[in-house]
Design an enzyme around this catalytic site. Structure first.
Site, PDB file in Angstrom:
ATOM      1  N   GLY A 194      -4.540  -4.295  -3.895  1.00 27.07           N
ATOM      2  CA  GLY A 194      -5.546  -3.258  -4.155  1.00 27.07           C
ATOM      3  C   GLY A 194      -4.788  -1.992  -4.500  1.00 27.07           C
ATOM      4  N   HIS A 195      -4.766  -1.651  -5.766  1.00 25.70           N
ATOM      5  CA  HIS A 195      -3.969  -0.511  -6.227  1.00 25.70           C
ATOM      6  C   HIS A 195      -4.918   0.606  -6.663  1.00 25.70           C
ATOM      7  CE1 HIS A 195      -0.296  -3.280  -7.169  1.00 25.70           C
ATOM      8  NE2 HIS A 195      -0.697  -3.334  -5.918  1.00 25.70           N
TER       9      HIS A 195
ATOM     10  N   LYS B  31       1.822   2.271  -5.064  1.00 24.73           N
ATOM     11  CA  LYS B  31       2.450   1.771  -6.300  1.00 24.73           C
ATOM     12  C   LYS B  31       1.534   2.004  -7.502  1.00 24.73           C
ATOM     13  CE  LYS B  31       2.476  -2.256  -4.331  1.00 24.73           C
ATOM     14  NZ  LYS B  31       2.049  -1.947  -2.952  1.00 24.73           N
TER      15      LYS B  31
ATOM     16  N   GLN C 281       1.997  -5.967  -3.316  1.00 25.78           N
ATOM     17  CA  GLN C 281       2.429  -6.061  -1.910  1.00 25.78           C
ATOM     18  C   GLN C 281       3.707  -5.229  -1.718  1.00 25.78           C
ATOM     19  OE1 GLN C 281       1.562  -9.482  -3.474  1.00 25.78           O
ATOM     20  NE2 GLN C 281      -0.415  -8.577  -3.039  1.00 25.78           N
TER      21      GLN C 281
ATOM     22  N   ASP D 185       0.807  -1.228   0.000  1.00 16.30           N
ATOM     23  CA  ASP D 185       0.000   0.000   0.000  1.00 16.30           C
ATOM     24  C   ASP D 185       0.837   1.274   0.000  1.00 16.30           C
ATOM     25  OD1 ASP D 185      -2.232  -1.661   0.093  1.00 16.30           O
ATOM     26  OD2 ASP D 185      -2.208  -1.701   2.282  1.00 16.30           O
TER      27      ASP D 185
HETATM   28  P1  GDP Z   1      -0.844   0.399  -3.550  1.00 17.97           P
HETATM   29  O1  GDP Z   1      -1.440  -0.881  -3.113  1.00 17.97           O
HETATM   30  O2  GDP Z   1       0.623   0.473  -3.295  1.00 17.97           O
HETATM   31  O3  GDP Z   1      -1.172   0.771  -4.969  1.00 17.97           O
HETATM   32  O4  GDP Z   1      -1.497   1.539  -2.610  1.00 17.97           O
HETATM   33  P2  GDP Z   1      -3.053   1.670  -2.206  1.00 17.97           P
HETATM   34  O5  GDP Z   1      -3.810   2.152  -3.373  1.00 17.97           O
HETATM   35  O6  GDP Z   1      -3.532   0.433  -1.537  1.00 17.97           O
HETATM   36  O7  GDP Z   1      -2.967   2.749  -1.067  1.00 17.97           O
HETATM   37  C1  GDP Z   1      -2.473   4.038  -1.281  1.00 17.97           C
HETATM   38  C2  GDP Z   1      -3.574   5.043  -0.904  1.00 17.97           C
HETATM   39  O8  GDP Z   1      -3.000   6.338  -0.810  1.00 17.97           O
HETATM   40  C3  GDP Z   1      -4.666   5.171  -1.953  1.00 17.97           C
HETATM   41  O9  GDP Z   1      -5.877   5.438  -1.322  1.00 17.97           O
HETATM   42  C4  GDP Z   1      -4.210   6.354  -2.803  1.00 17.97           C
HETATM   43  O10 GDP Z   1      -5.292   7.016  -3.446  1.00 17.97           O
HETATM   44  C5  GDP Z   1      -3.620   7.249  -1.729  1.00 17.97           C
HETATM   45  N1  GDP Z   1      -2.518   8.117  -2.160  1.00 17.97           N
HETATM   46  C6  GDP Z   1      -1.600   7.907  -3.127  1.00 17.97           C
HETATM   47  N2  GDP Z   1      -0.662   8.891  -3.129  1.00 17.97           N
HETATM   48  C7  GDP Z   1      -1.039   9.747  -2.146  1.00 17.97           C
HETATM   49  C8  GDP Z   1      -0.458  10.941  -1.625  1.00 17.97           C
HETATM   50  O11 GDP Z   1       0.584  11.397  -2.060  1.00 17.97           O
HETATM   51  N3  GDP Z   1      -1.130  11.545  -0.601  1.00 17.97           N
HETATM   52  C9  GDP Z   1      -2.277  11.054  -0.075  1.00 17.97           C
HETATM   53  N4  GDP Z   1      -2.837  11.719   0.930  1.00 17.97           N
HETATM   54  N5  GDP Z   1      -2.832   9.908  -0.501  1.00 17.97           N
HETATM   55  C10 GDP Z   1      -2.209   9.258  -1.542  1.00 17.97           C
HETATM   56  P1  IMO Z   2      -0.904  -4.130  -2.306  1.00 16.59           P
HETATM   57  O1  IMO Z   2      -0.445  -4.657  -3.639  1.00 16.59           O
HETATM   58  C1  IMO Z   2      -0.961  -4.640   2.040  1.00 16.59           C
HETATM   59  C2  IMO Z   2      -0.960  -8.749   3.555  1.00 16.59           C
HETATM   60  C3  IMO Z   2      -2.211  -9.244   4.274  1.00 16.59           C
HETATM   61  C4  IMO Z   2      -1.590 -10.242   5.230  1.00 16.59           C
HETATM   62  C5  IMO Z   2      -0.454 -10.852   4.416  1.00 16.59           C
HETATM   63  C6  IMO Z   2      -0.810 -12.168   3.742  1.00 16.59           C
HETATM   64  O2  IMO Z   2      -2.205  -3.438  -2.354  1.00 16.59           O
HETATM   65  O3  IMO Z   2       0.187  -3.359  -1.640  1.00 16.59           O
HETATM   66  P2  IMO Z   2      -2.337 -12.835   1.665  1.00 16.59           P
HETATM   67  O4  IMO Z   2      -3.800 -12.614   1.415  1.00 16.59           O
HETATM   68  O5  IMO Z   2      -1.455 -12.238   0.620  1.00 16.59           O
HETATM   69  O6  IMO Z   2      -2.009 -14.269   1.949  1.00 16.59           O
HETATM   70  O7  IMO Z   2      -2.049 -12.051   3.054  1.00 16.59           O
HETATM   71  O8  IMO Z   2      -0.135  -9.894   3.410  1.00 16.59           O
HETATM   72  N1  IMO Z   2      -1.190  -8.201   2.203  1.00 16.59           N
HETATM   73  C7  IMO Z   2      -1.136  -6.905   1.877  1.00 16.59           C
HETATM   74  N2  IMO Z   2      -0.969  -5.823   2.672  1.00 16.59           N
HETATM   75  N3  IMO Z   2      -1.065  -4.486   0.702  1.00 16.59           N
HETATM   76  C8  IMO Z   2      -1.212  -5.560  -0.096  1.00 16.59           C
HETATM   77  O9  IMO Z   2      -1.200  -5.475  -1.446  1.00 16.59           O
HETATM   78  C9  IMO Z   2      -1.290  -6.834   0.498  1.00 16.59           C
HETATM   79  N4  IMO Z   2      -1.453  -8.082  -0.001  1.00 16.59           N
HETATM   80  C10 IMO Z   2      -1.369  -8.916   1.059  1.00 16.59           C
HETATM   81  O10 IMO Z   2      -2.864  -8.207   4.950  1.00 16.59           O
HETATM   82  O11 IMO Z   2      -1.007  -9.559   6.321  1.00 16.59           O
HETATM   83 MG    MG Z   3      -2.920  -1.573  -1.830  1.00 16.85          MG
END
Ligand code: GDP
Ligand code: IMO
Ligand code: MG
Length: 455
Positions: free
Chosen positions: A40-41, A16, A234, A13
Site C-alpha cells: 500500500g503505497h 517508498k 515491503q 511502509d
Molecule cells: P510505503 O508503503 O512505503 O509507500 O508507505 P505507506 O504509504 O504505507 O506509509 C507511509 C505513510 O506516511 C503514508 O500515509 C504517507 O502519506 C505518510 N508520509 C510520507 N512521508 C511522510 C512524512 O515525511 N511525514 C509524515 N508525517 N507522513 C509521511
Molecule cells: P508496503 O509495500 C508493511 C507484512 C504483513 C505480514 C507479512 C506477510 O506497503 O511497504 P503477506 O500478506 O505479504 O504474506 O504478509 O508482511 N507486509 C507488509 N507490512 N508494508 C507492506 O507493504 C507489507 N506487505 C506485507 O503485515 O506481517
Molecule cells: Mg505501505
C-alpha cells in the site's frame, strides 16, 4: 542510462511510494518487480491522496510507462479495481501500464489458503499476513504444477488447467479447513471452476491491451538508453531469504530481488536509495526489538498516523533500529539514504537510536539470522537531544534544527551512507534534497552501455 532503485530498509511502509512519485520525473519506466496487492503505497499531492497497491507509484505522472513484471503476483480483480479507481479520478492509464504475461495470477483459493494457514503455519505467533493470497500464490509458483501465469489466461488449455487445479484445491482446502482455524474462511465447496473461469475470462479481456512481455520491453529500454526506476515493495526485513523468517513476506523485498523479479541484470542499477522512517514500525507478527508498548508508542502511532494502508491495522511503533537498518543497507547495496517522517519526532525532549543489542549477555552489532535470537535482543540505545520545532514547513537541510541534523548525521554514521533526502510531511512538496556534496557514491554510470546490435 542506468537505473535507480528504491528499497525499504525496515519492515515496510517507509514512504517508498512518496519517493517513487517524486523520482518518476527523472525516469522513463517505473517498475514494480516483486510482491503484489499486499503493498500500500501513498502519494499526496495538491491536497489529494492516492493509495496504490500493485500499480507503480509513477502512474500519476505523464510521459511515463509503468511496468508490473513477472516477479509480481497479480490479482486481476485488484488491479482492475485500482485502474478503475484511478480513472474515475481523472488519471489516464491508456497505454501507460504494462503487465507481464509471466506474472503469476492470484485466484480465490490463494486468498482462502492465506486465511486458513496463517494462524497455524509457525505453530506459535501468526505471521499476520495481509490476506491477499500472496504467500499461497508464490508457493504455487515455486511448486509449478498448480500455477497459472497471466499469459496462460489467453491460451486454449486455460479451462482444462483451471478445472484440474480447482479439483485439487478443493480437496486440499477441505483438509486444511478440518485441521486449521477455519473460522470465517470460504468453504472449499464454494470453488466453482465454471464460475471462476467465466470471471477470469472477463478479467483477461479487460487486461488484454496491457499484457506484454515486459522483460523484453525493459531490456529494449535499457539498450535504448531509457531511465529505469525500480519501486521496491515491503521492506528488506520482510525479505523471504534475508528477513526475519518466518515473519516475512514471500518475495525478495530487499535489493537482491531487483534482478530476479524484473529480468534486468543488476549491473544496470546504478543508484540504490535505501528508504527509512525516522523511527521503526511493523505491522503483523514477528519481533520488533525497539518496540514501545507504552504511551510513547501510542504517541508515535497517532502523530505518524501509523495505521496500515492495506488492512488499516494499527502499526507497532518503536525507536530507530540502526543494527537492523545497517544490515539491510549493506544487503541491498544502498548508496544513499532517504529519511522519511522526520517531522513525527518533533516536540520530544530526547530521541533514541538503537546502535547495538544485548543477546545472551553479549553486546552484538550484527543482525541475528534466527528470529528467536532477535526476540531476545535487548536494544542498547544512544540518547540524543530532541527538537521542539515543527519541521513540516522546512525546505532545506540547513534550515533544520541543529538537533534534528545531529540525529540524521548519527543515523548516517551508523549506517555508513549519506542522507541525501529528508521528508518532513506526506506531500510531494515536503521533501528536502541535500546539496550534491553528499550525492551518491556512484554519480557516474559504472557500466557503459553496449551499442545495440542493428536489427
Ligand atoms: P510505503 O508503503 O512505503 O509507500 O508507505 P505507506 O504509504 O504505507 O506509509 C507511509 C505513510 O506516511 C503514508 O500515509 C504517507 O502519506 C505518510 N508520509 C510520507 N512521508 C511522510 C512524512 O515525511 N511525514 C509524515 N508525517 N507522513 C509521511
Ligand atoms: P508496503 O509495500 C508493511 C507484512 C504483513 C505480514 C507479512 C506477510 O506497503 O511497504 P503477506 O500478506 O505479504 O504474506 O504478509 O508482511 N507486509 C507488509 N507490512 N508494508 C507492506 O507493504 C507489507 N506487505 C506485507 O503485515 O506481517
Ligand atoms: Mg505501505
Amino acid at each position: 542510462m542506468p537505473g535507480t532503485c528504491v528499497i525499504g530498509l525496515q519492515w515496510g511502509d517507509e514512504a517508498k511510494g512518496k519517493l517513487v512519485d517524486i523520482l518518476t520525473e527523472d525516469h522513463d519506466l517505473v517498475v514494480r518487480y516483486q510482491g503484489g496487492a499486499n503493498a500500500g503505497h501513498t502519494v499526496v499531492s495538491g491536497g489529494q491522496t492516492w493509495k496504490l497497491s500493485l500499480i507503480p507509484s509513477g502512474i500519476l505522472r505523464d510521459g511515463i510507462t509503468c511496468i508490473v513484471t513477472g516477479g509480481v503476483v497479480l490479482d486481476p480483480a485488484s488491479v482492475i479495481r485500482e485502474m478503475d479507481g484511478l480513472e474515475s479520478r481523472g488519471v489516464k492509464i491508456g497505454s501507460k501500464l504494462l503487465l507481464s504475461d509471466r506474472a503469476h495470477v492470484v485466484f480465490p483459493w490463494h486468498i482462502a489458503e492465506d486465511k486458513v494457514l496463517d494462524g497455524s503455519v509457525s505453530g506459535g505467533e501468526a505471521i499476520g499476513t495481509t490476506g491477499r493470497g500472496i504467500g499461497p500464490c508464490y508457493r504455487d509458483k515455486v511448486g509449478r504444477s498448480l500455477a497459472i501465469r497471466l499469459g496462460d489466461l489467453y491460451r486454449d488449455d486455460f479451462r482444462a488447467k483451471l478445472e484440474h487445479i480447482v479439483a485439487v484445491k478443493r480437496r486440499l482446502l477441505a483438509g486444511w479447513q478440518q485441521s486449521g482455524p477455519a473460522g470465517g474462511t470460504p468453504d472449499a465447496a464454494e470453488l466453482d471452476a465454471a464460475a471462476i473461469h467465466r470471471q477470469y475470462m472477463a478479467y483477461a479481456e479487460r487486461l488484454r491491451p496491457h499484457v506484454a512481455d515486459t522483460t523484453a520491453v525493459l531490456l529494449d529500454g535499457v539498450e535504448a538508453g531509457k531511465r529505469l526506476l525500480f519501486e521496491g515493495a515491503q521492506g528488506a526485513l520482510l525479505d523471504i531469504d534475508h528477513g526475519t523468517f518466518p515473519y516475512v513476506t514471500s518475495s525478495n523485498s530487499s535489493g537482491v530481488g531487483v534482478a530476479s523479479g524484473s529480468g534486468v541484470p543488476g549491473r544496470w542499477v546504478d543508484r540504490v536509495i535505501g528508504v527509512v522512517k525516522a523511527y521503526s514500525t511493523r505491522v503483523g507478527g514477528g519481533p520488533l526489538p525497539t518496540e514501545q508498548i507504552n504511551a510513547f508508542g501510542e504517541h508515535m502511532r497517532e502523530r505518524g498516523r501509523e495505521y496500515g494502508t492495506v488492512t488499516m491495522r494499527p502499526r507497532r511503533c518503536g525507536w530507530f533500529d540502526a543494527v537492523a537498518a545497517r544490515y539491510t543497507a549493506r544487503l541491498s547495496g544502498v548508496d544513499e539514504l532517504a529519511v522519511m517522517l522526520l517531522d513525527v519526532l518533533s516536540e520530544l525532549k530526547e530521541v533514541r537510536i538503537c546502535s547495538a543489542y544485548t543477546i545472551g549477555g553479549k553486546r552484538v552489532t550484527q543482525f541475528p539470522s534466527h528470529v528467536d535470537d532477535l526476540r531476545q535482543a535487548e536494544p542498547i540505545y544512544e540518547t540524543l537531544p530532541g527538537w521542539s520545532e515543527d519541521l513540516t514547513t522546512v525546505r532545506s537541510y540547513e534550515a533544520l534544527p541543529a538537533n534534528a541534523r545531529a540525529y540524521l548525521d548519527r543515523i548516517s554514521e551508523l549506517l555508513g551512507r549519506p542522507v541525501t533526502i529528508v521528508s518532513v510531511g506526506p506531500d510531494r512538496e515536503q521533501t528536502i534534497f541535500r546539496a550534491p556534496s553528499v550525492a551518491p557514491r556512484h554519480p557516474a554510470p559504472r557500466h557503459p552501455l553496449p551499442t545495440p546490435a542493428k536489427a
